[in-house]
Design a protein around this motif. Structure first.
Motif, mmCIF file in Angstrom:
data_model
loop_
_atom_site.group_PDB
_atom_site.id
_atom_site.type_symbol
_atom_site.label_atom_id
_atom_site.label_comp_id
_atom_site.label_asym_id
_atom_site.label_seq_id
_atom_site.Cartn_x
_atom_site.Cartn_y
_atom_site.Cartn_z
ATOM 1 N N ASP A 95 6.533 55.700 -14.955
ATOM 2 C CA ASP A 95 5.313 56.052 -15.663
ATOM 3 C C ASP A 95 5.701 57.150 -16.643
ATOM 4 O OD1 ASP A 95 2.893 56.722 -16.690
ATOM 5 O OD2 ASP A 95 1.940 57.279 -14.784
ATOM 6 N N TYR A 143 9.042 47.730 -14.495
ATOM 7 C CA TYR A 143 7.701 48.265 -14.710
ATOM 8 C C TYR A 143 7.764 49.500 -15.601
ATOM 9 C CZ TYR A 143 3.226 50.447 -13.421
ATOM 10 O OH TYR A 143 1.983 51.015 -13.445
ATOM 11 N N GLU A 174 4.927 52.109 -17.360
ATOM 12 C CA GLU A 174 3.520 52.481 -17.580
ATOM 13 C C GLU A 174 3.415 53.506 -18.716
ATOM 14 O OE1 GLU A 174 1.643 53.559 -13.871
ATOM 15 O OE2 GLU A 174 0.353 55.020 -14.862
ATOM 16 N N ASP A 175 2.394 53.362 -19.510
ATOM 17 C CA ASP A 175 2.098 54.297 -20.605
ATOM 18 C C ASP A 175 3.339 54.754 -21.378
ATOM 19 O OD1 ASP A 175 -0.622 54.134 -20.212
ATOM 20 O OD2 ASP A 175 -0.834 56.080 -19.236
ATOM 21 N N CYS A 215 2.469 48.473 -18.636
ATOM 22 C CA CYS A 215 1.180 48.737 -17.988
ATOM 23 C C CYS A 215 0.406 49.818 -18.726
ATOM 24 C CB CYS A 215 1.431 49.163 -16.542
ATOM 25 S SG CYS A 215 -0.093 49.422 -15.612
ATOM 26 N N ASP A 244 -2.328 52.640 -18.510
ATOM 27 C CA ASP A 244 -3.127 53.518 -17.638
ATOM 28 C C ASP A 244 -4.083 54.313 -18.530
ATOM 29 O OD1 ASP A 244 -4.130 55.469 -15.941
ATOM 30 O OD2 ASP A 244 -2.225 56.507 -15.645
ATOM 31 N N LEU A 294 -3.351 49.468 -15.066
ATOM 32 C CA LEU A 294 -3.512 50.328 -13.908
ATOM 33 C C LEU A 294 -4.998 50.405 -13.576
ATOM 34 C CD1 LEU A 294 -1.176 51.795 -12.446
ATOM 35 C CD2 LEU A 294 -2.242 53.936 -13.169
ATOM 36 N N SER A 354 -4.150 51.984 -8.158
ATOM 37 C CA SER A 354 -3.439 53.274 -8.164
ATOM 38 C C SER A 354 -4.209 54.445 -7.568
ATOM 39 C CB SER A 354 -3.061 53.625 -9.605
ATOM 40 O OG SER A 354 -2.504 54.914 -9.690
ATOM 41 N N LYS A 386 0.232 51.433 -6.579
ATOM 42 C CA LYS A 386 1.025 52.646 -6.818
ATOM 43 C C LYS A 386 0.369 53.771 -6.044
ATOM 44 C CE LYS A 386 1.077 55.229 -10.676
ATOM 45 N NZ LYS A 386 1.407 55.901 -11.956
#
Ligand code: PGA
Ligand code: ZN
Length: 399
Positions: free
Chosen positions: A230, A271, A273-274, A298, A300, A323, A352, A376
């Protein structure tokens, strides 16, 4: 029928106050749930009010619309009453913290009345067979720890684990292996808000350490484990200068996209995220176009569990997963709608936790109820293991 709603301040895992709700029903049903709280919150999230303020406003405005008025087992009715009592799009009047605590507590009371586990009440009789892969935070920094990595979370993803139980223990093993590698390198490390190791290393060394820990545990356990991130890039983005700041180093948006795409290939990330700022749908779309065939991108802070923002992402090809944090949007019904829209368009849902958590286990049930491919919720630490252990119990039919 809901006969009482009780609200109180309790501690969260950071030692801050948060809202806990009890919902009681005419037929003796009882549900209790607590709101989590973010540190690297998205600009477009529903509003969290100071708990005392939120509780006072909710008692005045929402309780008269709930008590004697709605059925705990009818989630839409409960959540519509919460929305009507607030009257704004983002729960700025009563606070998304009280709203989500009541929404989740009502679901538990509804399940209690039926004598069914929460995941079955939420998901229907056929739910319970599919288990999410847990993404475990093993190294981190950003807004979750001072003087540690710029990237917020380095995650362990046991994608080949044959059971939820083995997956949960795999992440704990990676977390423990990271501690050994840090020790070998004479690097001291505190823990961040989510229980991840927070060493004062640069991000490239953190990648090396996590890569080694994941490979070691993978060899040991004999099933595939990958790494994920992330980036929480909105926290790195400097709007005035239009650059991403990693301490002294800065990257333009194009450089950031190249950097992330290279990381995906170099570390075989499953993976991310952001990876870009929460306003940059175009950047998300470009990165998804480049690496979306081999990794999850992903959103978020980009989507904040909001169907309108997700629809924009779908229209623009931004990301391929979302997310889901119920407190970002305020009710379980809204979170369900986001999951439903995501599923219809082939986006994977990742249920999450937040960095500030309680012992509440609702998200474990939500993940099973919606057959989410990922959850998560950390790797170690009581407020994290509360959810992980609940998943093990659900698999064992022991909730
Ligand atoms: P937060 O962090 O709960 O502090 O927002 C979690 C995340 O960014 O996923
Ligand atoms: Zn995030």
């Amino acid at each position: 029928l809901v006969t009482d709603v009780r609200l109180r301040r309790i501690l969260d895992s950071r030692g801050n106050p948060t809202v806990e709700a009890d919902v009681l029903t005419e037929s003796g049903g009882f549900g209790r749930a607590a709101a989590p709280s973010g540190a690297s919150t998205g600009e477009f999230e529903a509003i969290e009010l100071p708990p005392s303020e939120s509780i006072a406003a909710t008692r005045e405005r929402a309780l008269p619309r709930l008590i004697g008025e709605v059925h705990a087992g009818n989630q839409r009715e409960v959540d519509n009453a919460l929305r009507a009592a607030d009257g704004t799009e983002n729960f700025s009047e009563i606070g998304a913290n009280s709203a989500v605590a009541i929404s989740m507590a009502a679901a538990k009371a509804g399940a209690d009345v039926l004598g069914a586990p929460l995941y079955q009440h939420l998901g229907g009789a056929f739910r319970g067979g599919d288990f999410p892969t847990p993404l475990g935070n093993v190294v981190g920094g950003g807004e979750h720890a001072a003087k540690a990595t710029h990237i917020q979370e380095f995650l362990s993803a046991p994608v080949g684990a044959p059971s939820i139980d083995e997956a949960v223990f795999a992440n704990a093993a990676v977390h423990a292996r990271v501690a050994e590698i840090l020790d070998d390198r004479d690097i001291a490390a505190a823990k961040g808000d989510e229980g991840a190791w927070a060493p004062a290393v640069d991000d490239s060394e953190a990648f090396e350490i996590v890569d080694e820990a994941v490979s070691d545990v993978e060899d040991d356990l004999g099933f595939e484990i990958r790494a994920g991130l992330d980036v929480a890039a909105a926290e790195l983005y400097d709007e005035d200068d239009d650059v991403y700041r990693y301490g002294d180093k800065e990257r333009s948006t194009d450089e950031q996209i190249d950097y992330i795409a290279d990381l995906v290939d170099e570390y075989d990330l499953v993976y991310v995220e952001d990876p870009l700022d929460e306003n940059d749908y175009d950047g998300f779309a470009e990165l998804t176009d480049r690496v979306g065939d081999r990794t999850l991108i992903c959103g978020d802070d980009l989507f904040v569990t909001n169907v309108e923002r997700l629809q924009t992402g779908i229209d623009e090809g931004a990301a391929n997963s979302i997310l889901i944090k119920p407190n970002q949007i305020g009710t379980l019904s809204d979170a369900f709608d986001a999951i439903e829209l995501a599923t219809q368009h082939g986006y994977d849902s990742v249920i999450s936790h937040r960095s500030g958590e309680t012992e509440d286990t609702t998200i474990a049930h939500l993940a099973v109820a919606t057959a989410a491919p990922f959850i998560k919720t950390g790797a170690v630490g009581g407020e994290r293991t509360a959810k992980l252990n609940e998943l093990i119990r659900i698999a064992d039919d022991a909730v």
